[in-house]
Design an enzyme around this catalytic site. Sequence first.
Site, PDB file in Angstrom:
ATOM      1  N   CYS A 102      -4.801   2.483  -3.781  1.00 13.15           N
ATOM      2  CA  CYS A 102      -3.438   2.823  -3.300  1.00 13.15           C
ATOM      3  C   CYS A 102      -2.212   1.975  -3.292  1.00 13.15           C
ATOM      4  O   CYS A 102      -1.500   1.656  -2.546  1.00 13.15           O
ATOM      5  CB  CYS A 102      -3.882   2.866  -1.628  1.00 13.15           C
ATOM      6  SG  CYS A 102      -5.106   4.146  -1.259  1.00 13.15           S
ATOM      7  N   ASP A 149       2.469  -5.357   8.211  1.00 13.79           N
ATOM      8  CA  ASP A 149       1.177  -4.245   8.067  1.00 13.79           C
ATOM      9  C   ASP A 149      -0.074  -5.277   8.102  1.00 13.79           C
ATOM     10  O   ASP A 149       0.073  -6.012   7.227  1.00 13.79           O
ATOM     11  CB  ASP A 149       1.239  -3.528   6.898  1.00 13.79           C
ATOM     12  CG  ASP A 149      -0.113  -2.896   6.351  1.00 13.79           C
ATOM     13  OD1 ASP A 149      -1.083  -2.855   7.175  1.00 13.79           O
ATOM     14  OD2 ASP A 149      -0.150  -2.420   5.428  1.00 13.79           O
ATOM     15  N   LYS A 175     -11.009  -1.135   9.666  1.00 11.70           N
ATOM     16  CA  LYS A 175     -11.037  -2.435   8.933  1.00 11.70           C
ATOM     17  C   LYS A 175     -11.752  -3.492   9.683  1.00 11.70           C
ATOM     18  O   LYS A 175     -11.896  -4.257   8.837  1.00 11.70           O
ATOM     19  CB  LYS A 175      -9.729  -2.619   8.315  1.00 11.70           C
ATOM     20  CG  LYS A 175      -8.946  -1.534   7.537  1.00 11.70           C
ATOM     21  CD  LYS A 175      -9.019  -1.624   6.119  1.00 11.70           C
ATOM     22  CE  LYS A 175      -8.478  -0.720   5.123  1.00 11.70           C
ATOM     23  NZ  LYS A 175      -7.230  -0.721   4.730  1.00 11.70           N
ATOM     24  N   HIS A 231       0.836  -1.080   0.056  1.00 12.43           N
ATOM     25  CA  HIS A 231       0.041   0.074   0.152  1.00 12.43           C
ATOM     26  C   HIS A 231       0.915   1.157  -0.020  1.00 12.43           C
ATOM     27  O   HIS A 231       1.994   1.301   0.585  1.00 12.43           O
ATOM     28  CB  HIS A 231      -0.801  -0.097   1.314  1.00 12.43           C
ATOM     29  CG  HIS A 231      -1.940   0.760   1.455  1.00 12.43           C
ATOM     30  ND1 HIS A 231      -1.767   2.457   1.760  1.00 12.43           N
ATOM     31  CD2 HIS A 231      -3.270   0.986   1.349  1.00 12.43           C
ATOM     32  CE1 HIS A 231      -2.790   2.796   1.935  1.00 12.43           C
ATOM     33  NE2 HIS A 231      -3.865   1.833   1.654  1.00 12.43           N
ATOM     34  N   GLN A 243      -5.009  -5.221   6.612  1.00 12.72           N
ATOM     35  CA  GLN A 243      -5.827  -6.109   5.675  1.00 12.72           C
ATOM     36  C   GLN A 243      -6.144  -7.268   6.065  1.00 12.72           C
ATOM     37  O   GLN A 243      -7.109  -7.726   5.967  1.00 12.72           O
ATOM     38  CB  GLN A 243      -5.210  -6.015   4.252  1.00 12.72           C
ATOM     39  CG  GLN A 243      -6.459  -6.406   3.406  1.00 12.72           C
ATOM     40  CD  GLN A 243      -7.630  -5.351   2.989  1.00 12.72           C
ATOM     41  OE1 GLN A 243      -8.770  -5.681   3.193  1.00 12.72           O
ATOM     42  NE2 GLN A 243      -7.465  -4.139   3.034  1.00 12.72           N
TER      43      GLN A 243
END
Length: 405
Positions: A363, A199, A225, A122, A202
């Site tokens: 993104c 990260d 999220k 991202h 997601q």
Amino acid sequence: MTLDVNKIRNDFPILKRKVNGCPLVYFDNAATSQKPSKVIASITDYYENYNSNIHRGVHTVSQEATDAYENARKKIQKHFNAKHSEEIILTSGTTHSINLVANGFTSLLNSDDEILISELEHHSNIVPWQMMCEKNGAKLKVIPLKDNGELDYESFLKKLSNKTKVVFVNHVSNALGTINPIKKIISESHKLGAAVLIDGAQASSHLKADLQDLNVDFYTTSAHKLCGPTGIGMLYGKKEWLEKLPPYQGGGEMISEVTFEKTTYAELPNKFEAGTPNIVGAIGFGNALDYLNEIGFEKIEAYESELLDYATTRLKNIPNLKIYGEAKNKTSVISFNIGELHSYDLGTILDKYGIAVRTGQHCAQPVMDFFGISGTVRASFSFYNTKKEIDYFYESLKKAVAMLS
Ligand SMILES: *Cc1c(COP(=O)(O)O)cnc(C)c1O
């Protein structure tokens, strides 16, 4: 032991609304999730009954707010199985968390050092590291993608060296849904002394990460999220690392003593939480985790993978439809194009039918560049979506194609 989707849908007030005269079909879950009543009620309850600044007041309401905020931190710690609650830093979200870490490494690295990030990232994961490299001269190396949307693991092993100081990969790609083999990446990186930042923005709504088992150095997520509010998220960091990193922002809460000659910093986690934090956001974050855990991640994973298989099979019936990213391990995201049709046009017509999908680059411009396309239509499913909605999506998509052809 399957999930009762009709009961679950009743928990989400927004799913009852109409868009352009049609029931809302919300397939933009990779961008943000919807919020259950329980989370919304906890936000109202805070403002109606115990709104106050934390950590400062001796008065009752301030103590209640402080307890609720710190209790949220403990819920997050427990959910992600962090060893210490002070390893959970409450931030405004993943972007903030990554900037905090990249900023911290600015003074720890120099031009002999390398950092390794993936082509699947991202923008929020690329830009802070580029900014860091401009300041300290460290080199940015990239782990390439393969045609099926997986990372090229052999290339990762080749690029990893004793010059590598930080490895940075997302747990799950927001553009394609690929689940990366982070456990292997973490252990290989550690063999050469590199720190690993994952990260998890997601990943967190689809699966439960066990941070001690992963032995990861840093992990991030955003509450919005995973059915929580916007503007709140976390940075997990191993205590040794958080103690080594310099603070990111200066202000109240993060200091121990201030004179004009010298300031000493507060202990963890306050060292990284300058100013009045998003108190109600943290409370909502904690309640969102409770909500998901009450349903159970095993059920969520099983149901979402059923939705993914069902939708993939249906969409493949549409002539000239190409799916980007068919990794063996992926979450319920389908990124696709149909022939030469523009993703934006498809998305606009779907909206007329009440269907919310994302179009464009998501993104992740390097991912689009890899496939030589300007964007995709991305449909991303959550545990509150249904096969009936997928059928309606399929029929509407066929109509959209007929209109545009
Ligand atoms: C959403 C997302 C981000 C950015 O999260 P913010 O909440 O906007 O800070 C970063 N990485 C991935 C993989 C994401 O899905």
